[in-house]
Design an enzyme around this catalytic site. Structure first.
Site, short mmCIF file in Angstrom:
data_model
loop_
_atom_site.label_atom_id
_atom_site.label_comp_id
_atom_site.label_asym_id
_atom_site.label_seq_id
_atom_site.Cartn_x
_atom_site.Cartn_y
_atom_site.Cartn_z
N SER A 30 -0.22 -3.65 3.50
CA SER A 30 -0.60 -2.25 3.36
C SER A 30 -0.06 -1.74 2.04
O SER A 30 0.89 -2.29 1.48
CB SER A 30 -0.01 -1.42 4.51
OG SER A 30 -0.13 -0.04 4.26
N TYR A 73 7.24 1.60 9.77
CA TYR A 73 5.99 0.93 9.40
C TYR A 73 6.14 0.23 8.05
O TYR A 73 5.84 -0.96 7.91
CB TYR A 73 4.85 1.96 9.34
CG TYR A 73 3.51 1.36 8.95
CD1 TYR A 73 2.74 0.70 9.89
CD2 TYR A 73 3.02 1.47 7.65
CE1 TYR A 73 1.51 0.15 9.54
CE2 TYR A 73 1.80 0.93 7.29
CZ TYR A 73 1.05 0.27 8.25
OH TYR A 73 -0.16 -0.28 7.89
#
Length: 292
Positions: A138, A151
């Site tokens: 990501s 995250y």
């Protein structure tokens, strides 16, 4: 690899919806037999197609992973495993101070350790085929925004593990590629926003006093970010390129936002990045907070 493929196997985890489902469809259309990892039988029936074989894979479940390896080893047509796409993931966003440790552990179990477990299980097959590991990271694996500690922590770790793995496996003929999406319109993003909204309600009143406005700003920004993001089908084209390119790059980005942010993270000082991220978040704060 080329795109004119006779039947070979590819594993895609997290293929129930979103980028995973779109990637499985795209690779199936290119002639691969895709083992599409889903968590429920209802999802299995939805994704099943001529070149898509759903398999139940909770990547935190050792029994599921053992069954996946057995499926590859016992393929009825003795097809080689050309790639594994480690795509499964969850998003749990909250301030570092307020997120319970069990939620930290859950985030790392799914977004890091599960990928490692799947990779360990299938590497013997990839070594035989001189295949490929494609890890879906990501932009959050390059820049950690406020409330993204868990995250981004898992994604930063996945980037490091992927770099190490790439250097370990290169002499064995196995390639390792990272894909770094930015804003993509997927169900996972929506679920992450819902979890963040639920978490705000679960905060104590003192926690909401300190972090409530920040959480709302991040939620508002995520909604805007997702609306302007690329479609899952477009993201799947990039992932398919990472899987099939004869000489793949070590990293691919998805979306102009990801391309820009990953470059900025490499060249700008931390304090400058802090000011940029704060300025980008400021318009999303509740009006009363923004006026204070």
């Amino acid at each position: 690899m080329t795109t004119s493929h006779r039947k070979e196997l590819i594993i895609v985890t997290g293929a129930s919806t979103g980028m995973g489902a779109a990637t499985a469809r795209e690779l199936g259309s290119r002639g691969f037999h895709v083992l599409a990892g889903v968590r429920r039988e209802s999802d299995a029936e939805r994704v099943r197609a001529a070149d898509l074989e759903p398999v139940i894979i909770d990547i935190t479940n050792p029994g599921n992973i053992e069954a996946l390896a057995a499926r590859v080893a016992g393929d009825p047509e003795s097809r080689p495993l050309r790639a594994v796409v480690n795509n499964a993931g969850i998003a749990i966003n909250a301030p570092v101070e307020t997120l319970p440790l069990e939620q930290w552990r859950r985030q790392f179990e799914v977004n890091l350790f599960g990928h490692i477990a799947v990779t360990q299980a299938v590497l013997p097959f990839l070594r035989q085929s001189r295949g490929r590991v494609v890890n879906i990271s990501s932009v959050g694996g390059k820049i950690a925004m406020g409330t993204y500690g868990a995250y981004s922590g898992a994604k930063f770790a996945l980037e490091a593990v992927s770099d190490s793995l790439r250097r370990e496996l290169a002499p064995q003929g196995v390639q390792v590629v990272l894909v770094e999406p930015g804003g993509v319109k997927t169900e996972m993003t929506g679920h992450g926003i819902e979890r963040a909204q639920d978490f705000v309600q679960q905060m104590t009143s003192s926690q909401r006093d300190v972090y409530g406005d920040l959480m709302q700003a991040v939620i508002n920004q995520a909604v805007s970010f997702t609306k302007s993001g690329v479609s899952a089908d477009k993201a799947a084209l990039v992932i398919a390129e990472a899987v099939t390119a004869r000489k793949p790059k070590t990293r691919y980005t998805i979306g102009r936002d990801a391309a820009l942010l990953t470059r900025l993270a490499r060249i700008l000082p931390d304090r400058t990045l802090d000011r940029i991220t704060a300025a980008n978040l400021r318009p999303h704060f509740p009006k009363a907070a923004a006026q204070r």
